[in-house]
Design a protein around this motif. Structure first.
Motif, PDB file in Angstrom:
ATOM      1  N   ARG A   1       0.810  -1.229   0.000  1.00 37.15           N
ATOM      2  CA  ARG A   1       0.000   0.000   0.000  1.00 37.15           C
ATOM      3  C   ARG A   1       0.839   1.273   0.000  1.00 37.15           C
ATOM      4  O   ARG A   1       0.320   2.364   0.181  1.00 37.15           O
ATOM      5  N   ASP A   2       2.152   1.132  -0.176  1.00 33.57           N
ATOM      6  CA  ASP A   2       3.057   2.282  -0.244  1.00 33.57           C
ATOM      7  C   ASP A   2       2.862   3.192   0.970  1.00 33.57           C
ATOM      8  O   ASP A   2       2.697   4.405   0.843  1.00 33.57           O
ATOM      9  N   CYS A   3       2.917   2.595   2.158  1.00 35.50           N
ATOM     10  CA  CYS A   3       2.642   3.382   3.370  1.00 35.50           C
ATOM     11  C   CYS A   3       3.876   3.601   4.226  1.00 35.50           C
ATOM     12  O   CYS A   3       3.781   3.744   5.439  1.00 35.50           O
ATOM     13  N   ASN A   4       5.022   3.642   3.611  1.00 30.78           N
ATOM     14  CA  ASN A   4       6.249   3.840   4.380  1.00 30.78           C
ATOM     15  C   ASN A   4       6.760   5.279   4.318  1.00 30.78           C
ATOM     16  O   ASN A   4       7.934   5.540   4.506  1.00 30.78           O
ATOM     17  N   THR A   5       5.873   6.205   4.048  1.00 33.60           N
ATOM     18  CA  THR A   5       6.273   7.606   3.944  1.00 33.60           C
ATOM     19  C   THR A   5       6.159   8.287   5.298  1.00 33.60           C
ATOM     20  O   THR A   5       5.132   8.845   5.667  1.00 33.60           O
ATOM     21  N   GLU A   6       7.152   8.158   6.105  1.00 36.66           N
ATOM     22  CA  GLU A   6       7.294   8.786   7.413  1.00 36.66           C
ATOM     23  C   GLU A   6       5.980   8.845   8.190  1.00 36.66           C
ATOM     24  O   GLU A   6       5.480   7.830   8.657  1.00 36.66           O
ATOM     25  N   ASP A   7       5.372  10.037   8.321  1.00 36.77           N
ATOM     26  CA  ASP A   7       4.251  10.198   9.259  1.00 36.77           C
ATOM     27  C   ASP A   7       2.891  10.195   8.567  1.00 36.77           C
ATOM     28  O   ASP A   7       1.940  10.766   9.074  1.00 36.77           O
ATOM     29  N   ASP A   8       2.755   9.544   7.392  1.00 37.91           N
ATOM     30  CA  ASP A   8       1.430   9.491   6.789  1.00 37.91           C
ATOM     31  C   ASP A   8       0.530   8.568   7.611  1.00 37.91           C
ATOM     32  O   ASP A   8       0.971   7.830   8.489  1.00 37.91           O
ATOM     33  N   ASP A   9      -0.775   8.612   7.346  1.00 35.55           N
ATOM     34  CA  ASP A   9      -1.738   7.912   8.191  1.00 35.55           C
ATOM     35  C   ASP A   9      -1.499   6.413   8.213  1.00 35.55           C
ATOM     36  O   ASP A   9      -1.565   5.773   9.278  1.00 35.55           O
ATOM     37  N   LEU A  10      -1.225   5.822   7.046  1.00 33.30           N
ATOM     38  CA  LEU A  10      -1.021   4.379   7.006  1.00 33.30           C
ATOM     39  C   LEU A  10       0.258   3.967   7.721  1.00 33.30           C
ATOM     40  O   LEU A  10       0.311   2.914   8.355  1.00 33.30           O
ATOM     41  N   ALA A  11       1.297   4.793   7.626  1.00 32.17           N
ATOM     42  CA  ALA A  11       2.531   4.481   8.342  1.00 32.17           C
ATOM     43  C   ALA A  11       2.309   4.542   9.854  1.00 32.17           C
ATOM     44  O   ALA A  11       2.817   3.701  10.605  1.00 32.17           O
ATOM     45  N   CYS A  12       1.523   5.521  10.302  1.00 33.41           N
ATOM     46  CA  CYS A  12       1.196   5.606  11.729  1.00 33.41           C
ATOM     47  C   CYS A  12       0.360   4.407  12.167  1.00 33.41           C
ATOM     48  O   CYS A  12       0.527   3.881  13.272  1.00 33.41           O
ATOM     49  N   GLU A  13      -0.535   3.959  11.279  1.00 33.56           N
ATOM     50  CA  GLU A  13      -1.336   2.772  11.594  1.00 33.56           C
ATOM     51  C   GLU A  13      -0.445   1.541  11.693  1.00 33.56           C
ATOM     52  O   GLU A  13      -0.638   0.684  12.561  1.00 33.56           O
ATOM     53  N   ARG A  14       0.522   1.432  10.806  1.00 33.74           N
ATOM     54  CA  ARG A  14       1.465   0.319  10.883  1.00 33.74           C
ATOM     55  C   ARG A  14       2.198   0.336  12.216  1.00 33.74           C
ATOM     56  O   ARG A  14       2.347  -0.700  12.882  1.00 33.74           O
ATOM     57  N   ASP A  15       2.650   1.517  12.651  1.00 35.43           N
ATOM     58  CA  ASP A  15       3.351   1.630  13.933  1.00 35.43           C
ATOM     59  C   ASP A  15       2.453   1.202  15.085  1.00 35.43           C
ATOM     60  O   ASP A  15       2.886   0.505  16.010  1.00 35.43           O
ATOM     61  N   ALA A  16       1.178   1.631  15.044  1.00 37.43           N
ATOM     62  CA  ALA A  16       0.239   1.261  16.102  1.00 37.43           C
ATOM     63  C   ALA A  16       0.014  -0.246  16.122  1.00 37.43           C
ATOM     64  O   ALA A  16      -0.032  -0.870  17.191  1.00 37.43           O
ATOM     65  N   ALA A  17      -0.139  -0.845  14.942  1.00 37.52           N
ATOM     66  CA  ALA A  17      -0.325  -2.290  14.867  1.00 37.52           C
ATOM     67  C   ALA A  17       0.893  -3.029  15.407  1.00 37.52           C
ATOM     68  O   ALA A  17       0.761  -4.039  16.114  1.00 37.52           O
ATOM     69  N   GLU A  18       2.080  -2.531  15.098  1.00 38.22           N
ATOM     70  CA  GLU A  18       3.292  -3.164  15.632  1.00 38.22           C
ATOM     71  C   GLU A  18       3.338  -3.057  17.149  1.00 38.22           C
ATOM     72  O   GLU A  18       3.690  -4.029  17.842  1.00 38.22           O
ATOM     73  N   ASN A  19       2.985  -1.886  17.689  1.00 37.42           N
ATOM     74  CA  ASN A  19       2.955  -1.732  19.146  1.00 37.42           C
ATOM     75  C   ASN A  19       1.996  -2.730  19.778  1.00 37.42           C
ATOM     76  O   ASN A  19       2.291  -3.337  20.820  1.00 37.42           O
ATOM     77  N   ALA A  20       0.823  -2.891  19.156  1.00 33.29           N
ATOM     78  CA  ALA A  20      -0.170  -3.823  19.684  1.00 33.29           C
ATOM     79  C   ALA A  20       0.332  -5.270  19.587  1.00 33.29           C
ATOM     80  O   ALA A  20       0.156  -6.063  20.525  1.00 33.29           O
ATOM     81  N   LEU A  21       0.948  -5.619  18.476  1.00 34.74           N
ATOM     82  CA  LEU A  21       1.478  -6.969  18.307  1.00 34.74           C
ATOM     83  C   LEU A  21       2.526  -7.294  19.374  1.00 34.74           C
ATOM     84  O   LEU A  21       2.515  -8.389  19.968  1.00 34.74           O
ATOM     85  N   ARG A  22       3.413  -6.372  19.608  1.00 34.60           N
ATOM     86  CA  ARG A  22       4.468  -6.608  20.598  1.00 34.60           C
ATOM     87  C   ARG A  22       3.875  -6.743  21.999  1.00 34.60           C
ATOM     88  O   ARG A  22       4.327  -7.577  22.799  1.00 34.60           O
ATOM     89  N   ALA A  23       2.873  -5.927  22.313  1.00 36.41           N
ATOM     90  CA  ALA A  23       2.233  -6.017  23.628  1.00 36.41           C
ATOM     91  C   ALA A  23       1.547  -7.365  23.802  1.00 36.41           C
ATOM     92  O   ALA A  23       1.650  -8.002  24.867  1.00 36.41           O
ATOM     93  N   LEU A  24       0.828  -7.818  22.772  1.00 31.24           N
ATOM     94  CA  LEU A  24       0.140  -9.105  22.847  1.00 31.24           C
ATOM     95  C   LEU A  24       1.136 -10.249  22.953  1.00 31.24           C
ATOM     96  O   LEU A  24       0.944 -11.191  23.741  1.00 31.24           O
TER      97      LEU A  24
END
Length: 306
Positions: free
Chosen positions: A184-207
């Motif tokens: 989805r080409d979402c690796n552009t620093e602080d765009d919405d999808l990149a922030c969502e990816r970061d949030a998902a990673e945080n959740a995955l690590r917590a789980l």
């Protein structure tokens, strides 16, 4: 008030504030609040008169901090106290305000304190869990057809495996997340999808670290040994859970429909309702959410100090 940054590791100490919380927007999942946390945007909390005060702050000084409705078991803050709190917190806006909270206020008094704006980008879609788990009736026949097509191609010889996300699957899930993001080409620093990816990673690590004590439930779908979809849910109210993250490779026909049904069956034990979050004003996302026939939308409002 003294605000402190919080992270997924703070879930256990903050979760008691959310016991029986009443606001049915997905933004009031404490697990989700803690996951949306990166170098551009982060949550901070303070306690005031027994309420948990949640402030979202930004690295960009041009973006003002905002509050959510303060949280306290069996109580809520009225408009005059909320206005005073927003001033004290140096947060001129309150986001994700629910229609039912507004209905309980003295409207004339509230409008002397705040401007009240509808924010339909953040209206949440709510479904019956049984509808999404069964996909019964004519309105879901297209979904069932796609599921049948997927099952004909992949349903033999154990190619499809659905399993819980745990510490052993974390690395494979992170690899999938990066591949999904590239798709989805979402690796552009602080765009919405990149922030969502970061949030998902945080959740995955917590789980992966703390299991369901993290506030998260998660499943993955492996196709021929490769993680091809993952999802994570959290509680909003007693009767409603939120499907906060649901990712699948779009190139595999029918995969999303199969996996969405599995999410409804596995991630919402004892909950009647599934909140699938907002469409953020994106037409394609709105179309996809409507295609699953929500029973209602939860309206979101923004308050701005007058």
């Amino acid at each position: 008030m003294i605000f402190q940054k919080v992270f997924p590791k703070n879930y256990a100490e903050l979760a008691p504030f959310f016991k029986d919380q009443r606001y049915d927007l997905c933004s009031y999942s404490i697990a989700s609040i803690l996951a949306w946390n990166n170098q551009y945007f982060w949550p901070e909390v303070a306690e005031k008169d027994g309420f948990l005060v949640i402030r979202a702050d930004y690295a960009d000084p041009k973006k003002p901090a905002h509050l959510l409705l303060p949280i306290k078991p069996q109580a809520e803050m009225a408009a005059p106290e909320l206005a005073a709190l927003a001033k004290e917190a140096d947060a001129p806006e309150v986001w994700f305000v629910t229609e039912d909270w507004i209905a309980r206020q003295d409207r004339k008094q509230m409008e002397t304190l705040f401007s009240v704006e509808r924010d339909p980008r953040f209206d949440d879609y709510v479904y019956l869990a049984s509808d999404l788990a069964e996909l019964a009736g004519d309105k879901y026949h297209k979904k069932r057809n796609l599921i049948h097509q997927f099952e004909r191609l992949y349903g033999q010889n154990g190619m499809v495996v659905v399993s819980p996300i745990d510490s052993g699957s974390l690395d494979a899930c992170l690899v999938f997340l990066e591949e999904w993001c590239k798709e989805r080409d979402c690796n552009t620093e602080d765009d919405d999808l990149a922030c969502e990816r970061d949030a998902a990673e945080n959740a995955l690590r917590a789980l992966a670290e703390n299991g369901e004590k993290s506030g998260w439930r998660g499943i993955l779908l492996s196709l021929d040994g490769k993680v091809s979809a993952l999802a994570m849910s959290s509680d909003v109210t007693r009767s409603m859970g939120s499907l906060n993250f649901e990712k699948a490779f779009s190139s595999i026909k029918g995969l999303y429909q199969v996996f969405d049904r599995e999410c409804a069956r596995r991630l919402f034990p004892g909950q009647e309702l599934i909140n699938k979050e907002s469409d953020m004003g994106i037409p394609g996302l709105a179309k996809a959410k409507k295609s699953y026939h929500p029973i209602r939308k939860v309206k979101s409002f923004l308050l701005r100090l007058a």
